[in-house]
Scaffold this motif. Structure first.
Motif, PDB file in Angstrom:
ATOM      1  N   ILE A   1       9.277  -5.090   3.846  1.00  0.00           N
ATOM      2  CA  ILE A   1       8.211  -5.144   4.843  1.00  0.00           C
ATOM      3  C   ILE A   1       8.705  -4.473   6.118  1.00  0.00           C
ATOM      4  O   ILE A   1       9.795  -4.811   6.612  1.00  0.00           O
ATOM      5  CB  ILE A   1       7.817  -6.603   5.152  1.00  0.00           C
ATOM      6  CG1 ILE A   1       7.267  -7.285   3.889  1.00  0.00           C
ATOM      7  CG2 ILE A   1       6.778  -6.668   6.266  1.00  0.00           C
ATOM      8  CD1 ILE A   1       6.959  -8.756   4.075  1.00  0.00           C
ATOM      9  N   PRO A   2       7.970  -3.508   6.659  1.00  0.00           N
ATOM     10  CA  PRO A   2       8.428  -2.846   7.895  1.00  0.00           C
ATOM     11  C   PRO A   2       8.475  -3.826   9.056  1.00  0.00           C
ATOM     12  O   PRO A   2       7.597  -4.673   9.208  1.00  0.00           O
ATOM     13  CB  PRO A   2       7.382  -1.745   8.113  1.00  0.00           C
ATOM     14  CG  PRO A   2       6.181  -2.182   7.350  1.00  0.00           C
ATOM     15  CD  PRO A   2       6.688  -2.964   6.178  1.00  0.00           C
TER      16      PRO A   2
ATOM     17  N   ALA B   1       0.816  -1.213   0.000  1.00  0.00           N
ATOM     18  CA  ALA B   1       0.000   0.000   0.000  1.00  0.00           C
ATOM     19  C   ALA B   1       0.848   1.261   0.000  1.00  0.00           C
ATOM     20  O   ALA B   1       0.488   2.267  -0.628  1.00  0.00           O
ATOM     21  CB  ALA B   1      -0.933  -0.003   1.207  1.00  0.00           C
ATOM     22  N   LEU B   2       1.992   1.222   0.706  1.00  0.00           N
ATOM     23  CA  LEU B   2       2.856   2.401   0.804  1.00  0.00           C
ATOM     24  C   LEU B   2       4.053   2.330  -0.139  1.00  0.00           C
ATOM     25  O   LEU B   2       4.918   3.206  -0.105  1.00  0.00           O
ATOM     26  CB  LEU B   2       3.347   2.562   2.245  1.00  0.00           C
ATOM     27  CG  LEU B   2       2.275   2.777   3.309  1.00  0.00           C
ATOM     28  CD1 LEU B   2       2.912   2.956   4.683  1.00  0.00           C
ATOM     29  CD2 LEU B   2       1.395   3.977   2.983  1.00  0.00           C
TER      30      LEU B   2
ATOM     31  N   GLU C   1     -11.813  -2.518   3.584  1.00  0.00           N
ATOM     32  CA  GLU C   1     -11.486  -3.899   3.929  1.00  0.00           C
ATOM     33  C   GLU C   1      -9.997  -4.196   3.831  1.00  0.00           C
ATOM     34  O   GLU C   1      -9.565  -5.353   3.993  1.00  0.00           O
ATOM     35  CB  GLU C   1     -12.253  -4.871   3.032  1.00  0.00           C
ATOM     36  CG  GLU C   1     -11.896  -4.810   1.550  1.00  0.00           C
ATOM     37  CD  GLU C   1     -12.670  -3.746   0.786  1.00  0.00           C
ATOM     38  OE1 GLU C   1     -12.619  -3.771  -0.467  1.00  0.00           O
ATOM     39  OE2 GLU C   1     -13.325  -2.906   1.425  1.00  0.00           O
ATOM     40  N   SER C   2      -9.175  -3.187   3.580  1.00  0.00           N
ATOM     41  CA  SER C   2      -7.738  -3.383   3.401  1.00  0.00           C
ATOM     42  C   SER C   2      -7.078  -3.854   4.698  1.00  0.00           C
ATOM     43  O   SER C   2      -7.205  -3.211   5.739  1.00  0.00           O
ATOM     44  CB  SER C   2      -7.101  -2.076   2.954  1.00  0.00           C
ATOM     45  OG  SER C   2      -5.700  -2.124   3.103  1.00  0.00           O
ATOM     46  N   PRO C   3      -6.332  -4.974   4.662  1.00  0.00           N
ATOM     47  CA  PRO C   3      -5.597  -5.414   5.860  1.00  0.00           C
ATOM     48  C   PRO C   3      -4.598  -4.368   6.349  1.00  0.00           C
ATOM     49  O   PRO C   3      -4.372  -4.230   7.546  1.00  0.00           O
ATOM     50  CB  PRO C   3      -4.897  -6.695   5.401  1.00  0.00           C
ATOM     51  CG  PRO C   3      -5.728  -7.197   4.263  1.00  0.00           C
ATOM     52  CD  PRO C   3      -6.230  -5.961   3.568  1.00  0.00           C
ATOM     53  N   ALA C   4      -3.995  -3.618   5.406  1.00  0.00           N
ATOM     54  CA  ALA C   4      -3.054  -2.579   5.801  1.00  0.00           C
ATOM     55  C   ALA C   4      -3.757  -1.494   6.602  1.00  0.00           C
ATOM     56  O   ALA C   4      -3.234  -1.016   7.621  1.00  0.00           O
ATOM     57  CB  ALA C   4      -2.397  -1.972   4.558  1.00  0.00           C
ATOM     58  N   LEU C   5      -4.954  -1.093   6.163  1.00  0.00           N
ATOM     59  CA  LEU C   5      -5.698  -0.079   6.900  1.00  0.00           C
ATOM     60  C   LEU C   5      -6.101  -0.602   8.268  1.00  0.00           C
ATOM     61  O   LEU C   5      -6.043   0.121   9.269  1.00  0.00           O
ATOM     62  CB  LEU C   5      -6.943   0.338   6.106  1.00  0.00           C
ATOM     63  CG  LEU C   5      -7.835   1.386   6.788  1.00  0.00           C
ATOM     64  CD1 LEU C   5      -7.054   2.667   7.056  1.00  0.00           C
ATOM     65  CD2 LEU C   5      -9.074   1.674   5.943  1.00  0.00           C
ATOM     66  N   HIS C   6      -6.492  -1.877   8.344  1.00  0.00           N
ATOM     67  CA  HIS C   6      -6.855  -2.460   9.636  1.00  0.00           C
ATOM     68  C   HIS C   6      -5.670  -2.426  10.604  1.00  0.00           C
ATOM     69  O   HIS C   6      -5.837  -2.167  11.808  1.00  0.00           O
ATOM     70  CB  HIS C   6      -7.332  -3.897   9.450  1.00  0.00           C
ATOM     71  CG  HIS C   6      -8.596  -4.004   8.665  1.00  0.00           C
ATOM     72  ND1 HIS C   6      -8.952  -5.131   7.965  1.00  0.00           N
ATOM     73  CD2 HIS C   6      -9.597  -3.107   8.447  1.00  0.00           C
ATOM     74  CE1 HIS C   6     -10.109  -4.935   7.367  1.00  0.00           C
ATOM     75  NE2 HIS C   6     -10.518  -3.710   7.637  1.00  0.00           N
TER      76      HIS C   6
ATOM     77  N   ILE D   1      -3.271   9.102   0.411  1.00  0.00           N
ATOM     78  CA  ILE D   1      -3.645   7.722   0.059  1.00  0.00           C
ATOM     79  C   ILE D   1      -4.909   7.369   0.831  1.00  0.00           C
ATOM     80  O   ILE D   1      -5.005   7.585   2.037  1.00  0.00           O
ATOM     81  CB  ILE D   1      -2.518   6.733   0.410  1.00  0.00           C
ATOM     82  CG1 ILE D   1      -1.241   7.077  -0.355  1.00  0.00           C
ATOM     83  CG2 ILE D   1      -2.960   5.291   0.131  1.00  0.00           C
ATOM     84  CD1 ILE D   1      -0.049   6.227   0.053  1.00  0.00           C
ATOM     85  N   ARG D   2      -5.874   6.826   0.126  1.00  0.00           N
ATOM     86  CA  ARG D   2      -7.089   6.344   0.785  1.00  0.00           C
ATOM     87  C   ARG D   2      -7.238   4.857   0.473  1.00  0.00           C
ATOM     88  O   ARG D   2      -7.464   4.473  -0.673  1.00  0.00           O
ATOM     89  CB  ARG D   2      -8.318   7.115   0.285  1.00  0.00           C
ATOM     90  CG  ARG D   2      -9.570   6.826   1.106  1.00  0.00           C
ATOM     91  CD  ARG D   2     -10.788   7.531   0.495  1.00  0.00           C
ATOM     92  NE  ARG D   2     -10.673   8.964   0.543  1.00  0.00           N
ATOM     93  CZ  ARG D   2     -11.054   9.713   1.581  1.00  0.00           C
ATOM     94  NH1 ARG D   2     -11.551   9.109   2.659  1.00  0.00           N
ATOM     95  NH2 ARG D   2     -10.938  11.006   1.551  1.00  0.00           N
TER      96      ARG D   2
END
Length: 606
Positions: free
Chosen positions: A390-391, A384-385, A519-524, A514-515
């Motif tokens: 991976i952080p 997403a970013l 349901e995005s796992p990254a947003l969760h 960024i929106r």
């Protein structure tokens, strides 16, 4: 919506009745994939095959239907009972399913002996004696038995062991039994302990305490200080048990059921209250198809969980249920007594529900912290970013204050294994204008990363800031001033309507926001980290504000005279016990009204 390639519904739909019943959907292998009940079979089943808007769950279900069968019933309540039985039998893929279907455990007090026994019991209640419960788990029963044995030394040994004793066992030596097996206690004294056990398990613990206090005072006046000390210790132990009971003084049997749903992971929390005693709670994670609502989960859970089992007279639920009357009718018919389902709650019932909801949130958060879910979320965040890797470590900062008073900044840390609570930090903000969130954020970040420059701590890969452009600029400025490299600052700001799922991400150095999809796992993941930072900041702020305002002396509470202070000290054993007590516990002391109890509790606990 496209219909199933395997099934032409029209011939079946033409023959469906308009009355209540149950329908079963089969796939092309003959496996039952869904069971449902309906007040009007024709209308309900036809709705699946109409062209129009359907959620993903319904589309996937209808796409696999190869056959359909119905069973007509007299009433919708009968249909609900049949639906429950069929789901338990077939465990269809698209129904909400429970994983734990064991019967509840009880505490059994035998009555056929001169010296009755307390024991754990599960199964049919056929034996003589009294049964207390049901309890939500075997652990809750054993914990209660353990506490009871410390306060009321009623025997818990098996009858075969009891009958063949010629000298006291270890339980007597450690003060958890009065050795009735060898005649060390009279039947009358033992019966008194048994009566106290029955009173306690029936919700009359306050009456037991009053009786013990009276006996202690009599013993002290007779200079029998050894017995008075034993009674004092019993009172103290009983008070500690009472502190574990969030509900007290109420009557009747109530189950409190709260549902929380996040990322298609559902948690149902059930608190069991019997005769005014909170007997503990049980957590369930039912298997739920996509796009299932909390209301649907609760409805299905209650039907699966209670039909065919012991059902209390009242169920308190976190969401209002459609067709709740039908569920009440079915449960009442099955249980043999009226069952009420309530969702609009006030007073004590609202507090019980708040407790259940908090526990559901906690259990759901713990579940979501599992390594597999976190790994998937971190991978999605990388995409997403547009990160190179991976952080491994995310730090999130948030600010909390009340009109500029007692400002506290929080820093929470998440890794790919979940929350790293040992690395959490709080910063008491000083020397700024009250309410200046930008200055507070700048001070907290500067203190955190100045320590990093001095070799203290670990460098985060992602620095998450709860706020918009202003807060993000503070992070960029601090990192630049201290020459910290390799850290990406990201602001997470609420959308225009301030709803969850509409957050906007602001990435340092990128012109466009960024929106992510709701349901995005990254947003969760980012929501979870942000919410944890918010919680940690609020907790620190309230603690700091409370310390500055708190006054602990009972003499300073208006309306609390010497006699009432003495009664409180006697009942709770000192200031520490009074401070630990809840409003309900305080209000049970003679002379202490509910209003005064609330004043005392608020004064001592900020």
């Amino acid at each position: 919506m496209s219909e199933s390639r395997h099934f032409d519904p029209e011939p079946v739909l033409k023959t469906l009745p308009t009355g209540p019943g149950v329908y079963r959907m089969f796939d092309d292998t003959g496996t039952v994939i869904y069971v449902g009940k309906a007040r009007n079979l024709k209308r309900r089943v036809s709705s699946y095959f109409r062209k129009g808007a359907h959620n993903a769950k319904t589309q996937a279900l209808v796409g696999q239907v190869a056959d359909l069968q119905v069973t007509v019933t007299h009433t919708e309540a009968e249909a609900l009972i049949l639906e429950n039985n069929l789901i338990k039998e077939h465990r269809p893929r698209y129904n909400v399913l429970l994983r734990d279907d064991k019967s509840y455990p009880y505490i059994h007090l035998s009555t056929q002996q001169d010296f009755p026994r307390l024991s754990f019991h599960r199964g049919q209640r056929r034996g003589e004696g009294r049964y207390f419960g049901p309890f939500p788990s075997s652990g809750a029963v054993r914990e209660t038995l353990n506490h009871l044995q410390k306060v009321f030394p009623v025997r818990q040994c098996r009858d075969s062991f009891y009958r063949h004793r010629s000298r006291p066992c270890l339980q007597y030596q450690i003060g958890r039994c009065t050795a009735p097996c060898v005649g060390y206690i009279s039947e009358a004294d033992y019966a008194r302990d048994v009566r106290h056990v029955e009173m306690f398990l029936s919700g009359q613990s306050n009456e037991v305490v009053d009786e013990l206090v009276g006996r202690m005072e009599v013993a002290a006046e007779a200079l029998n200080f050894e017995q008075a000390a034993r009674l004092r210790d019993r009172i103290t132990s009983l008070r500690r048990i009472q502190e574990r009971q969030y509900v007290s003084g109420a009557r009747g049997d109530v189950d409190v059921i709260a549902c929380r749903l996040r990322e298609n992971l559902a948690c149902v929390q059930v608190f069991v209250i019997r005769d005014g005693q909170n007997l503990g709670n049980q957590t369930y994670f039912p298997r739920t198809p996509p796009d299932t609502t909390p209301e649907e989960i609760l409805y299905a859970f209650i039907a699966r969980h209670y039909l065919g089992e012991t059902t209390p007279g009242e169920l308190l639920v976190s969401h209002e249920l459609s067709d709740g009357e039908v569920l009440e009718e079915a449960l009442g018919h099955d249980a043999g007594h009226r069952v009420r389902i309530a969702s609009r709650l006030r007073g004590d019932r609202r507090r019980w529900m708040d407790m259940a909801e908090r526990n559901a949130e906690h259990a759901l958060s713990a579940r979501m912290d599992s390594e597999a879910i976190m790994e998937r979320r971190f991978e999605d965040l990388q995409q997403a970013l547009s990160l190179d890797e991976i952080p491994e470590r995310i730090e999130c900062f948030d600010i909390s204050h009340t009109r500029g008073e007692a400002t506290v900044a929080s820093c929470v840390v998440f890794g790919r294994e979940g929350a790293i609570k040992d690395d959490y930090r709080r910063f008491n903000i000083e020397g700024i204008t009250g309410g200046d969130d930008y200055a507070a954020m700048h001070q907290a970040l500067e203190r955190r990363f100045r320590r990093l420059r001095e070799g203290e701590g670990t460098t985060p890969d992602l620095l998450l800031i709860d706020g918009g452009e202003g807060q993000l600029r503070q992070a960029e400025g601090v990192l630049e001033d201290l020459q910290i490299e390799g850290v990406m600052p990201v602001g997470i700001a609420k959308g225009p309507r301030r709803r969850a799922g509409e957050e906007v991400l602001l990435v340092a150095g990128r012109p466009d926001s960024i929106r992510l999809a709701p349901e995005s796992p990254a947003l969760h993941l980012l929501q979870q980290v942000r919410d944890e930072a918010h919680r940690f900041a609020i907790t620190g702020h309230r603690s700091r504000r409370g310390k500055s305002r708190n006054q602990s002396s009972l003499e300073e509470i208006a309306g609390l005279g010497p006699k009432r202070r003495q009664a409180l000290m006697k009942q709770f054993g000192g200031l520490k016990g009074i401070k630990r007590a809840g409003v309900e516990d305080l209000s049970r002391v003679p002379g202490i009204s509910t209003a005064l109890a609330e004043r005392i509790h608020g004064h001592l606990n900020g």
